[in-house]
Design a protein around this motif. Structure first.
Motif, PDB file in Angstrom:
ATOM      1  N   LEU A  45       1.844  -4.865 -35.501  1.00 46.02           N
ATOM      2  CA  LEU A  45       0.830  -5.887 -35.247  1.00 46.02           C
ATOM      3  C   LEU A  45       1.384  -7.286 -35.511  1.00 46.02           C
ATOM      4  O   LEU A  45       1.098  -8.227 -34.766  1.00 46.02           O
TER       5      LEU A  45
ATOM      6  N   LYS B  25      -2.340  -6.110 -29.354  1.00 47.55           N
ATOM      7  CA  LYS B  25      -2.812  -6.334 -30.729  1.00 47.55           C
ATOM      8  C   LYS B  25      -4.136  -5.620 -30.976  1.00 47.55           C
ATOM      9  O   LYS B  25      -4.349  -5.042 -32.039  1.00 47.55           O
TER      10      LYS B  25
ATOM     11  N   HIS C 155      -4.704  -2.682 -33.650  1.00 47.91           N
ATOM     12  CA  HIS C 155      -5.748  -2.836 -34.670  1.00 47.91           C
ATOM     13  C   HIS C 155      -6.699  -1.643 -34.665  1.00 47.91           C
ATOM     14  O   HIS C 155      -7.130  -1.176 -35.730  1.00 47.91           O
TER      15      HIS C 155
END
Length: 62
Positions: free
Chosen positions: A39, A48, A52
């Motif tokens: 990340l 991203k 996540h």
């Protein structure tokens, strides 16, 4: 034998069951650390978001 046999109150965990639990936990924590590193180095917004989501899912499983 153990908690997976259907009577967890009278029998302790078998050493194989304990090993499996600890292995899963260790692997999950290692994956979260790897995902957090990914990340930090990701540049694409969609990537991203995907990373996540993977971190969140792994933390919920732990």
């Amino acid at each position: 034998m153990g908690i997976l046999s259907g009577n967890p109150k009278n029998e302790p965990l078998h050493y194989g069951e304990v090993f499996g639990i600890w292995s899963f936990l260790f692997t999950s924590q290692a994956c979260v650390a790897a995902y957090q590193t990914m990340l930090n180095h990701a540049g694409d917004g969609d990537l991203k978001e995907l990373i996540h989501e993977a971190i969140t899912a792994s933390q919920e499983e732990m």
